[in-house]
Every structure is written in structure tokens, then in C-alpha cells.
Scaffold this active site. Structure first.
Site, PDB file in Angstrom:
ATOM      1  N   GLY A 267       0.750  -1.252   0.000  1.00  0.00           N
ATOM      2  CA  GLY A 267       0.000   0.000   0.000  1.00  0.00           C
ATOM      3  C   GLY A 267       0.772   1.289   0.000  1.00  0.00           C
ATOM      4  O   GLY A 267       0.203   2.344  -0.275  1.00  0.00           O
TER       5      GLY A 267
ATOM      6  N   PRO B 281       4.650  -5.292  -0.372  1.00  0.00           N
ATOM      7  CA  PRO B 281       4.740  -4.094  -1.207  1.00  0.00           C
ATOM      8  C   PRO B 281       4.830  -4.446  -2.685  1.00  0.00           C
ATOM      9  O   PRO B 281       5.448  -5.446  -3.066  1.00  0.00           O
ATOM     10  CB  PRO B 281       6.064  -3.470  -0.743  1.00  0.00           C
ATOM     11  CG  PRO B 281       6.890  -4.660  -0.373  1.00  0.00           C
ATOM     12  CD  PRO B 281       5.947  -5.679   0.203  1.00  0.00           C
ATOM     13  N   GLY B 282       4.207  -3.640  -3.514  1.00  0.00           N
ATOM     14  CA  GLY B 282       4.332  -3.830  -4.955  1.00  0.00           C
ATOM     15  C   GLY B 282       4.812  -2.537  -5.579  1.00  0.00           C
ATOM     16  O   GLY B 282       5.981  -2.375  -5.952  1.00  0.00           O
ATOM     17  N   ARG B 283       3.889  -1.568  -5.637  1.00  0.00           N
ATOM     18  CA  ARG B 283       4.151  -0.285  -6.279  1.00  0.00           C
ATOM     19  C   ARG B 283       5.430   0.401  -5.781  1.00  0.00           C
ATOM     20  O   ARG B 283       6.213   0.916  -6.567  1.00  0.00           O
ATOM     21  CB  ARG B 283       2.960   0.639  -5.988  1.00  0.00           C
ATOM     22  CG  ARG B 283       2.972   1.951  -6.736  1.00  0.00           C
ATOM     23  CD  ARG B 283       1.875   2.858  -6.179  1.00  0.00           C
ATOM     24  NE  ARG B 283       0.575   2.237  -6.118  1.00  0.00           N
ATOM     25  CZ  ARG B 283      -0.325   2.239  -7.113  1.00  0.00           C
ATOM     26  NH1 ARG B 283      -0.058   2.874  -8.221  1.00  0.00           N
ATOM     27  NH2 ARG B 283      -1.490   1.636  -6.974  1.00  0.00           N
TER      28      ARG B 283
ATOM     29  N   TYR C 138      -8.101   5.285 -13.467  1.00  0.00           N
ATOM     30  CA  TYR C 138      -8.167   5.992 -12.175  1.00  0.00           C
ATOM     31  C   TYR C 138      -7.920   7.488 -12.332  1.00  0.00           C
ATOM     32  O   TYR C 138      -7.663   8.158 -11.327  1.00  0.00           O
ATOM     33  CB  TYR C 138      -7.053   5.529 -11.226  1.00  0.00           C
ATOM     34  CG  TYR C 138      -6.810   4.081 -11.062  1.00  0.00           C
ATOM     35  CD1 TYR C 138      -7.844   3.203 -10.732  1.00  0.00           C
ATOM     36  CD2 TYR C 138      -5.519   3.564 -11.162  1.00  0.00           C
ATOM     37  CE1 TYR C 138      -7.571   1.863 -10.536  1.00  0.00           C
ATOM     38  CE2 TYR C 138      -5.246   2.228 -10.956  1.00  0.00           C
ATOM     39  CZ  TYR C 138      -6.282   1.381 -10.657  1.00  0.00           C
ATOM     40  OH  TYR C 138      -6.020   0.066 -10.448  1.00  0.00           O
TER      41      TYR C 138
ATOM     42  N   CYS D  38      -9.375   3.751 -29.833  1.00  0.00           N
ATOM     43  CA  CYS D  38     -10.618   4.417 -30.243  1.00  0.00           C
ATOM     44  C   CYS D  38     -11.560   4.614 -29.061  1.00  0.00           C
ATOM     45  O   CYS D  38     -12.591   3.929 -28.937  1.00  0.00           O
ATOM     46  CB  CYS D  38     -11.284   3.611 -31.351  1.00  0.00           C
ATOM     47  SG  CYS D  38     -10.308   3.632 -32.842  1.00  0.00           S
ATOM     48  N   GLU D  39     -11.198   5.481 -28.162  1.00  0.00           N
ATOM     49  CA  GLU D  39     -11.992   5.851 -26.984  1.00  0.00           C
ATOM     50  C   GLU D  39     -11.591   7.279 -26.640  1.00  0.00           C
ATOM     51  O   GLU D  39     -10.383   7.568 -26.555  1.00  0.00           O
ATOM     52  CB  GLU D  39     -11.605   4.993 -25.761  1.00  0.00           C
ATOM     53  CG  GLU D  39     -11.840   3.525 -25.859  1.00  0.00           C
ATOM     54  CD  GLU D  39     -13.215   3.105 -25.370  1.00  0.00           C
ATOM     55  OE1 GLU D  39     -13.895   3.915 -24.722  1.00  0.00           O
ATOM     56  OE2 GLU D  39     -13.585   1.954 -25.656  1.00  0.00           O
TER      57      GLU D  39
ATOM     58  N   TYR E 105       1.719  -1.767 -12.041  1.00  0.00           N
ATOM     59  CA  TYR E 105       0.359  -1.692 -12.585  1.00  0.00           C
ATOM     60  C   TYR E 105       0.367  -1.084 -13.993  1.00  0.00           C
ATOM     61  O   TYR E 105      -0.558  -0.357 -14.368  1.00  0.00           O
ATOM     62  CB  TYR E 105      -0.576  -0.926 -11.621  1.00  0.00           C
ATOM     63  CG  TYR E 105      -0.535  -1.527 -10.229  1.00  0.00           C
ATOM     64  CD1 TYR E 105      -1.130  -2.755  -9.977  1.00  0.00           C
ATOM     65  CD2 TYR E 105       0.147  -0.899  -9.190  1.00  0.00           C
ATOM     66  CE1 TYR E 105      -1.059  -3.340  -8.723  1.00  0.00           C
ATOM     67  CE2 TYR E 105       0.233  -1.479  -7.939  1.00  0.00           C
ATOM     68  CZ  TYR E 105      -0.367  -2.700  -7.705  1.00  0.00           C
ATOM     69  OH  TYR E 105      -0.298  -3.285  -6.465  1.00  0.00           O
TER      70      TYR E 105
HETATM   71  C1  PLP Z   1      -3.684  -7.982  -0.890  1.00  0.00           C
HETATM   72  C2  PLP Z   1      -2.723  -7.054  -1.500  1.00  0.00           C
HETATM   73  N1  PLP Z   1      -1.447  -7.048  -1.057  1.00  0.00           N
HETATM   74  C3  PLP Z   1      -0.527  -6.210  -1.582  1.00  0.00           C
HETATM   75  C4  PLP Z   1      -0.853  -5.331  -2.584  1.00  0.00           C
HETATM   76  C5  PLP Z   1       0.204  -4.436  -3.134  1.00  0.00           C
HETATM   77  O1  PLP Z   1      -0.087  -3.110  -2.911  1.00  0.00           O
HETATM   78  P1  PLP Z   1       0.931  -1.969  -3.338  1.00  0.00           P
HETATM   79  O2  PLP Z   1       1.309  -2.192  -4.744  1.00  0.00           O
HETATM   80  O3  PLP Z   1       0.149  -0.725  -3.145  1.00  0.00           O
HETATM   81  O4  PLP Z   1       2.087  -2.048  -2.406  1.00  0.00           O
HETATM   82  C6  PLP Z   1      -2.174  -5.283  -3.061  1.00  0.00           C
HETATM   83  C7  PLP Z   1      -2.570  -4.290  -4.059  1.00  0.00           C
HETATM   84  O5  PLP Z   1      -3.471  -3.527  -3.920  1.00  0.00           O
HETATM   85  C8  PLP Z   1      -3.122  -6.185  -2.519  1.00  0.00           C
HETATM   86  O6  PLP Z   1      -4.376  -6.207  -2.967  1.00  0.00           O
END
Ligand code: PLP
Length: 413
Positions: free
Chosen positions: A239, A274-276, A317, A343-344, A372
Site C-alpha cells: 500500500g 509491497p508492490g508499487r 483511475y 478508439c476511446e 500496474y
Molecule cells: C492484498 C494485497 N497485497 C498487496 C498489494 C500491493 O499493494 P501496493 O502495490 O500498493 O504495495 C495489493 C494491491 O493492492 C493487494 O491487494
């Protein structure tokens, strides 16, 4: 220089000019910095200090094999949200006990595989799902490791589509119901509760929701303890937001400290997903200007060869991504509506951007597209998925080739 920077008026990734890569591989094209991915992972890891923790990188942000292999090599584990992500993780060499499995809609087939694999945890999102896991494990004569995803009814104050911690959101089991459920784990035959999990949203830029969620998790861990249910760890989700527009966002240290302070008294290790924050800033989508056409008295359209089919975030978003010319031309700033080829009318990549003059054939970089981005690309308008390139140590290589017409037709008869 690590990441994306300008040297003598040219935009580079880890020192390699983006124009060189685009000339060889064409556009649209995702380019990633391996060094920046590693650096961000390590910074987060260090931020937890010596508090016991594990980083389970969220595959949903970007699961191209070479990227997750980089993260595996420096110690990351996995957060998967579908059995397909679990299988990709296994193909890259992650062990089942390095994988936590989330998701609000897991099919029976997915749950059966997850139980059979004996993953680190299946994070259940409803009492119904818990019962399904229990029935499957019972039938298999095994003990399934589960975590409860708690819905703490906390507003992440992010975009509504990526806020997940309010009661009205589809995710998790409400905290009160979790509290009532906890003592039942003492007597369950086929499931073992190994953790409590919370994830209140993505692109969170204030520590308050994250801190409140961690405090709620710790309270519930104490309830579990008092009920005689011993947990192995607490999963604080992902998050943490990144700065798309140059604004201030919490640091890895603030993020880690908030969790550690909230859960220290439970003495339980922390898992984060963490991802983002790991891969977002480490990727750019490189596109070419196809057309310039008049728009208003003061602005023009710049039509580029990447749009919502390659990077869905702006259309989905209304997300902001900085857009920069790869080779800046001399001249005063001009106003552009940067639009994709799809085409949007909603296929706008950047609204009202003030940029040095653009011309047909110029390259632009859509910044902070490492998370993402490629994972959400589609074949809408029969557009092939773009190629992806990883730059490392002054060299670069294609880590996913561009789709071909044959790929596009491969499933059809
Ligand atoms: C369950 C869960 N864990 C981890 C993440 C990774 O979140 P972020 O990319 O914001 O760190 C998400 C993405 O929303 C998620 O749904």
C-alpha cells in the site's frame, strides 16, 4: 546514475539512452532499471532494522519473470492474488512456503492447488471461503495454513478503486466478526490459523490509515493469544504510495516504523506485501509521437503510440504520470493533451501538459510506470502487448518480446 535521468538533454535509464533501446526494439516499450528495483527493495528491508520481518513482493504490480527473479535473488518472497501468479512464482523457483495467497474470489480449483502445495498461507476473505478451505483440507486429510484478511473499516484515502479497507469494500472479514471467529481455531481439525492480514489500499500517501490498520491487527493478535491460538506472524499488506507528481510521500523508514511500533508488543514477525513502492519508479513506458493536431487556441493534441491498452492507469483511475520528451527540443513550453491511439475519448495519457515542443517521430517517456503498467496491458483494438526491456549494469535485454499477429490469433479457431 541509477534509474531515469537526463544526461546532456537526453533521457537515460541507468545511463543507457532510451532512444538507443527504442531504435532497436521499437515502441511502445516498457523499460526498467534493475538497479533501482534492487535499491528500493534493499531500502525497505533495511528500514525494518532488526525487527523480524519478511518482504513478500506483490506480483500483481509487475510479475514479468526477469523482474521477479531479480527480487528473488535478493531475498524477496511472494504475495500472489491468483493461482496463475502462484504458478509463475513457482516457475521462477520460489518455494511454496515463500508464497502467501490473497484474493477475494478464489475458485475451488485454486484453493485445492493452494492446499495441496501447502503455501505459507491462504489469506481467507470470508467465513464461506474459510469453510471451503476447511472442507478441501479435510477431504485431503491435511492441515491447511490460513490467515484471516481482516477488514478494519479504515479509509485509506486513496482513489476509491484502490481503497480496500472500508466495510463497504468487498475485501476481508470485518474486525468484529474476526474477533468472534478467533477462538474457534482452537478446535478446527483441518485448518491452522497462522496469521492475521490487513491491506487497506494502494497508493497510500498518509501514514495514518496504515498505522491504524496495524494497531487493529495487533489488538486482534492479542485476542487470539488470549484465546489460546498462537499465530506465527502478522501480515500488514502493501500500500505505500510513490510520488507520481513530485509531491511528498512517506519514506520506507516511516512506513516500517509505523508497523513495528504498532505490533512490537505482540512479538510477532511482520510480513509486508509491497508492490508499487518497489517497482513503480523503476519503469517507464516509452512511446513515439504519431501526430500533432490542433485542439484549442492554446493547446494541441500529441497522439502517441501508447495508450490505455499499454498503460490503463490514467483512463482507469485518472492517474497522473509525468510525461517527458526523451530528447528535449529547444523552444518555449507548449500545452499538449497527450492521447493514445485507442478508439476511446477516455484514452488520454496526460492532460494539459506543458512540454518543450514535440514533433512527429519524437519519443516521450511516461514515467513511474513500473507498477500496474505492463501487467494491466490488454489487446484492446487488437493491439499487441508491448515489449519489455531490463537495463542492468550498462547493458539491456528484452525480458518479454512484443506480441506478434500470430500470438494474437493463437487461441482462435
Ligand atoms: C492484498 C494485497 N497485497 C498487496 C498489494 C500491493 O499493494 P501496493 O502495490 O500498493 O504495495 C495489493 C494491491 O493492492 C493487494 O491487494
Amino acid at each position: 546514475m541509477i534509474g531515469f535521468s537526463r544526461t546532456s538533454e537526453e533521457l537515460t535509464c541507468d545511463g543507457v539512452p532510451l532512444s538507443v533501446i527504442a531504435a532497436a526494439e521499437g515502441t511502445p516499450l516498457y523499460v526498467y532499471s534493475a538497479a533501482l528495483i534492487r535499491r528500493r527493495y534493499r531500502e525497505l528491508n533495511v528500514a525494518f532494522g532488526d525487527y523480524p520481518h519478511a518482504i513478500h513482493y506483490a506480483f500483481k504490480a509487475n510479475s514479468t519473470r526477469a523482474i521477479v527473479a531479480e527480487l528473488k535473488a535478493i531475498g524477496s518472497a511472494v504475495d500472489a492474488v491468483s493461482m496463475w501468479e502462484v504458478e509463475v512464482a513457482r516457475a521462477v523457483g520460489f518455494a511454496p512456503r515463500q508464497i502467501v495467497f490473497d484474493g477475494v474470489g478464489k475458485s475451488d480449483a485454486e484453493l485445492e492447488s493452494a492446499v495441496a502445495l501447502d503455501l505459507k498461507a491462504i489469506n481467507v476473505e470470508s467465513t464461506g471461503e474459510l469453510q471451503r478451505v476447511e472442507a478441501i483440507a479435510d477431504r485431503m486429510g491435511t492441515l491447511a495454513r490460513v490467515a484471516i484478511r481482516v477488514n478494519p473499516d479504515i479509509d485509506a484515502k486513496s482513489h476509491p478503486h484502490i481503497s480496500t479497507g472500508l466495510k463497504i469494500n468487498k475485501f476481508g472479514i470485518p474486525a468484529e466478526d474476526t474477533q468472534a471467529l478467533l477462538p474457534t481455531f482452537k478446535n478446527r481439525r483441518a485448518v491452522q490459523l497462522v496469521a492475521l492480514h490487513v491491506h487497506v489500499g494502494s497508493q497510500i500517501t498518509s501514514m495514518d490509515p496504515i498505522r491504524h490498520a496495524a494497531v487493529r491487527l495487533a489488538e486482534l493478535a492479542r485476542v487470539a493469544h488470549q484465546a489460546g491460538v498462537s499465530l506465527e506472524y502478522l501480515d500488514a499488506g502493501g500500500g505505500l504510495g510513490i510520488s507520481y507528481d513530485g509531491g511528498q510521500v512517506p519514506s520506507f523508514r516511516e512506513y516500517a516504523t509505523a508497523f513495528v511500533d504498532a505490533v512490537r508488543s505482540t512479538r510477532l514477525p511482520i510480513v509486508v506485501e509491497p508492490g508499487r513502492s518497489i517497482v513503480g519508479p523503476a519503469g517507464a513506458l516509452v512511446a513515439r509521437v504519431l501526430d500533432i493536431k490542433p485542439r484549442t487556441a492554446t493547446s494541441e493534441f500529441a497522439v502517441i503510440d501508447a495508450g490505455m491498452s499499454e498503460l490503463m492507469r490514467p483512463a482507469l483511475y485518472n492517474a497522473f504520470h509525468l510525461i517527458e520528451p526523451v530528447d528535449a527540443r529547444i523552444g518555449g513550453l507548449r500545452q499538449y493533451e497527450i492521447v493514445g491511439p485507442v478508439c476511446e475519448s477516455g484514452d488520454v495519457v496526460g492532460r494539459d501538459r506543458m512540454l518543450t515542443p514535440l514533433d512527429i517521430g519524437d519519443l516521450v517517456a511516461i514515467c513511474d510506470a513500473g507498477a500496474y503498467g505492463a501487467v494491466m496491458a490488454s489487446n484492446y483494438n487488437r493491439r499487441p502487448l508491448p515489449a519489455e526491456v531490463l537495463v542492468d549494469n550498462g547493458t539491456w535485454r528484452v525480458i518479454r518480446r512484443r506480441q506478434t499477429l500470430a500470438d494474437l490469433l493463437a487461441l482462435e479457431m
